[in-house]
Structure formats: structure tokens, C-alpha cells
Design an enzyme around this catalytic site. Sequence first.
Site, PDB file in Angstrom:
ATOM      1  N   TRP A  12       0.644  -1.274   0.245  1.00  0.00           N
ATOM      2  CA  TRP A  12       0.125  -0.118  -0.035  1.00  0.00           C
ATOM      3  C   TRP A  12       0.917   1.217   0.105  1.00  0.00           C
ATOM      4  CZ3 TRP A  12      -5.223   0.303  -0.269  1.00  0.00           C
ATOM      5  CH2 TRP A  12      -6.299  -0.894  -0.139  1.00  0.00           C
ATOM      6  N   ASP A  13       0.539   2.160  -1.135  1.00  0.00           N
ATOM      7  CA  ASP A  13       1.142   3.377  -0.802  1.00  0.00           C
ATOM      8  C   ASP A  13       0.325   4.043   0.352  1.00  0.00           C
ATOM      9  OD1 ASP A  13       2.302   6.063  -1.773  1.00  0.00           O
ATOM     10  OD2 ASP A  13       0.223   6.542  -2.202  1.00  0.00           O
ATOM     11  N   VAL A  14       0.751   5.093   0.848  1.00  0.00           N
ATOM     12  CA  VAL A  14       0.242   5.833   2.015  1.00  0.00           C
ATOM     13  C   VAL A  14      -0.466   7.228   1.810  1.00  0.00           C
ATOM     14  CG1 VAL A  14       0.709   6.850   4.320  1.00  0.00           C
ATOM     15  CG2 VAL A  14       1.837   4.759   3.786  1.00  0.00           C
ATOM     16  N   THR A  17      -3.264   7.831  -0.808  1.00  0.00           N
ATOM     17  CA  THR A  17      -4.078   6.400  -1.290  1.00  0.00           C
ATOM     18  C   THR A  17      -4.822   5.818  -0.063  1.00  0.00           C
ATOM     19  OG1 THR A  17      -2.442   5.768  -2.550  1.00  0.00           O
ATOM     20  CG2 THR A  17      -3.750   4.059  -1.689  1.00  0.00           C
ATOM     21  N   ASP A 194      -1.984   5.772  -5.539  1.00  0.00           N
ATOM     22  CA  ASP A 194      -2.581   6.851  -6.470  1.00  0.00           C
ATOM     23  C   ASP A 194      -1.567   7.507  -7.517  1.00  0.00           C
ATOM     24  OD1 ASP A 194      -0.964   8.058  -4.214  1.00  0.00           O
ATOM     25  OD2 ASP A 194      -1.943   9.979  -4.934  1.00  0.00           O
TER      26      ASP A 194
END
Length: 240
Positions: A12-14, A17, A194
Site C-alpha cells: 500500500w502506498d500511504v 491512497t 494513486d
Amino acid sequence: MRINKKYDFLLWDVDGTLLDFSYSARNSLRKCLEDISVVPTEEMIDRYEVINDGWWKRLERGEVTKSQLLTGRFEDFFREYGIVCPDLPNFLKAYQTSLGLIYRYIEEAGETSLAICKRLQEMGYHQYAVTNGVTVTQEMKLGLSGFTEVFEKLFISEQLGAPKPQREFFDACFEELKQRHESFEKTKVLIIGDSLTSDIKGGANAGIHTCWYHPQEDGQSGTSEVTYEIRTLREIFEIV
């Protein structure tokens, strides 16, 4: 645990996102400017976002270092507005601290990004954060927001020696995953983010599937590097 999972590992990008980076950055900048007796306007805050984004894009292309980015963006901003900062190192430290303290979840239809990740955790997915953010800021922010309870590790570019989308960043992630999971296979890894230039390009370069989180209806389209495109985070359940 879900049966017949397509993926086992979710990267996961943080910022942008799972957490609203613009909210954190704008409020942090406003606070820090006021602390040096500068009255910020919305136009100034908007302009900083443009300058900041440009520096991050340069980092992704390997044109500047993280250290150059952290100071250069503010040097450019201060120069453009004629702002005299009496102590730039202290300003930078205060800004990064504020970024770690001010956060807001991405929220859709009453369900937060954290709640979605907790559901995925209950379903048996291994979840990891992959971020180019500053270590002290990201560790503080993810700890306070509760994401460290669902992420098995935070992969932060400063600690790995290379930023997304560089292949070295992902190679380091995969090496760690191999050590943690005997069943690790790249075909079972999905990155969700994103940014086309950071998350999606990086995932494609590394040979894994990509999921572009793109909630805005702005006409922007993905590329061949995008395996999936989602408008809401809840759509991830239909993919994994």
C-alpha cells in the site's frame, strides 16, 4: 480467511491512497508559516503544493536526492514569495513533525481506509506500506493513525536507499518478503497507489501487478502499466 485469493501480499502506498496528504501538508504548512510570523493565503498554499509536487517528481526520476528535495522545495517557495526564514533547519524539522501529527483518513461512504485494511487483515492478507515519505514523519503518522497495527512492516525509501519507482526499492522489499514468507512469489504481490509515476510505474518495473487508485473524474487515463483501476478503495475486495 478468503479462499482462492488472487494475491497474498498487498503493498500500500500511504499518502494520497490511505491518508489525505494534501490535508496534512496544507495544515502543517499553514501552522509553520504562522510560527515564523507569516500570514499564509490560500494562493500561497496552492503554490507550495505545485512546487512540492515538482520536487517529488524530480526525486522519482533520480534527478535530486531526498535531502535536496526537503530543503529545495522550501528555498524555492520562500524565494518566490520573498519570505525570510530565520532558521531553515528548524522550520524543516517543525514541518516534518507537524506532518506526522496531522492526518486524515481517506473515507468513503462512512468507511475509513483503516477499516478497509483491517478487513483485509482479517481475511488473511499480508499488508505492507511502501512509501517515499520521510522516516520520522511516516512512522509517527502511521503509528498514530493505527496503520502499524495492520501493516507487517513499513518499507520506507530512506531506509532502503532508493525511492519508488526505482527497481532497487522493490528488490529490497522482495528480499525482505522472501525472508519473512517461505511461500513468497512475485505473482502474488499487488501494489495499490494513486501515483502513476511512482507506485504504478515502480510496480510495473518490478514485474508485479498494479492497482491505480484514481477517485477523481478528471479525464486522466491510465497506461499499459495499470493492471487494475479503482475509483473507491472498497473496490479492492473485488480484485484481491
